[in-house]
Design a protein around this motif. Sequence first.
Motif, PDB file in Angstrom:
ATOM      1  N   TRP A 169       0.819  -1.216   0.000  1.00 50.42           N
ATOM      2  CA  TRP A 169       0.000   0.000   0.000  1.00 50.42           C
ATOM      3  C   TRP A 169       0.853   1.268   0.000  1.00 50.42           C
ATOM      4  O   TRP A 169       0.380   2.333  -0.406  1.00 50.42           O
ATOM      5  CB  TRP A 169      -0.942   0.001   1.199  1.00 50.42           C
ATOM      6  CG  TRP A 169      -0.263   0.157   2.520  1.00 50.42           C
ATOM      7  CD1 TRP A 169       0.169  -0.833   3.346  1.00 50.42           C
ATOM      8  CD2 TRP A 169       0.078   1.379   3.171  1.00 50.42           C
ATOM      9  NE1 TRP A 169       0.753  -0.312   4.472  1.00 50.42           N
ATOM     10  CE2 TRP A 169       0.708   1.049   4.396  1.00 50.42           C
ATOM     11  CE3 TRP A 169      -0.105   2.717   2.854  1.00 50.42           C
ATOM     12  CZ2 TRP A 169       1.161   2.013   5.285  1.00 50.42           C
ATOM     13  CZ3 TRP A 169       0.355   3.679   3.745  1.00 50.42           C
ATOM     14  CH2 TRP A 169       0.973   3.331   4.943  1.00 50.42           C
ATOM     15  N   THR A 170       2.109   1.174   0.419  1.00 57.10           N
ATOM     16  CA  THR A 170       2.967   2.363   0.434  1.00 57.10           C
ATOM     17  C   THR A 170       3.253   2.887  -0.971  1.00 57.10           C
ATOM     18  O   THR A 170       3.705   4.027  -1.134  1.00 57.10           O
ATOM     19  CB  THR A 170       4.299   2.050   1.126  1.00 57.10           C
ATOM     20  OG1 THR A 170       4.922   0.928   0.494  1.00 57.10           O
ATOM     21  CG2 THR A 170       4.082   1.721   2.602  1.00 57.10           C
ATOM     22  N   PHE A 194      -4.404  -0.464   0.239  1.00 58.41           N
ATOM     23  CA  PHE A 194      -4.523   0.611   1.235  1.00 58.41           C
ATOM     24  C   PHE A 194      -5.960   0.718   1.753  1.00 58.41           C
ATOM     25  O   PHE A 194      -6.191   0.833   2.965  1.00 58.41           O
ATOM     26  CB  PHE A 194      -4.106   1.941   0.603  1.00 58.41           C
ATOM     27  CG  PHE A 194      -4.340   3.134   1.481  1.00 58.41           C
ATOM     28  CD1 PHE A 194      -3.551   3.356   2.597  1.00 58.41           C
ATOM     29  CD2 PHE A 194      -5.365   4.034   1.199  1.00 58.41           C
ATOM     30  CE1 PHE A 194      -3.778   4.457   3.420  1.00 58.41           C
ATOM     31  CE2 PHE A 194      -5.590   5.128   2.010  1.00 58.41           C
ATOM     32  CZ  PHE A 194      -4.790   5.343   3.129  1.00 58.41           C
ATOM     33  N   SER A 267       6.116  -4.226   8.330  1.00 58.32           N
ATOM     34  CA  SER A 267       4.809  -3.634   7.980  1.00 58.32           C
ATOM     35  C   SER A 267       3.685  -4.233   8.816  1.00 58.32           C
ATOM     36  O   SER A 267       2.840  -3.513   9.357  1.00 58.32           O
ATOM     37  CB  SER A 267       4.522  -3.840   6.491  1.00 58.32           C
ATOM     38  OG  SER A 267       5.487  -3.204   5.698  1.00 58.32           O
TER      39      SER A 267
END
Length: 296
Positions: A169-170, A194, A267
């Motif tokens: 999602w980053t 995300f 994460s």
Amino acid sequence: MTLGENIVRLRTQKNWSQGDLADALDISRQSVSKWETDASIPELDKLLKLSELFGVTLDELVRGEDAPKAETAAPAAQAVPASFTPQTSSEQEKRHTIAGTILMCIGAVLLLTCLILAGDLLAGLIYGLPFFLCGIICFTVKHRTGLWCGWAAYLCIDLYLRFATGLSWTTIFMTHLWTPQMNYMRLAIAWVQFAAMVLMTVWTVLAYRKMKLSATKKELKWLAAGWLAALVALPLLMSYGVMPLLLDDLGNYSNISPYFLLNVVYSYARLALINVLLVRSLAVWRLKREEKKAEK
């Protein structure tokens, strides 16, 4: 017999768990536990609801079996209002068993289908894993089963996408730099990851919306230390402690490399920590808000 002992006795007679009673009263399980150990006393409105739930008078609730029986108490001991009646443990276990069996069967069908038609055991395990995990959760977890199944499914799918596409999602932070040559479908996958993460976090917070914690010095210290670690210490450690040691491996990010595996563990650990901190911080805030209202 104390009030707490009476609550334990009456709850046991109904075959309810502390969680069942807490859900029926719209309070936290910790509150029920404090009542039953006589660490605190229910408010008057909660006493009234308890008497309706257990089908006894207030006198019987407070004084127990030694309370005098009166004919006028008969109407109060009749049917419990449906809005206050929690599911019994046996009913919940039966539903969880059925759901778990169905999920395990779906996982087995997917595994056998991939194995028989394609001869690919790994693909069968990948497709069947979310169903197997959710099935195991249904068999073993009694409360908030749907939430934990949701997290299990999310982690399986997110982990697969990370290994299959190299995306997390980053990647959404690169949206303004994305070009058609970089494939917009990959960017869309990152945004879906995300959105799913935000949805699961919101679901977790809502699932624990009845939880309340006292703002003790120990609790506040742990919360402050946790937020500091989640928002400052861990990101700095990853950026300036781990990444410099693995500079030679950064170009190999899409493969199963030390940096990739460490980044995945980091994460998920940080995500779990933030969810725990959110739940506990809001629990402290709720209790403080109620105390302020009571003072007014």
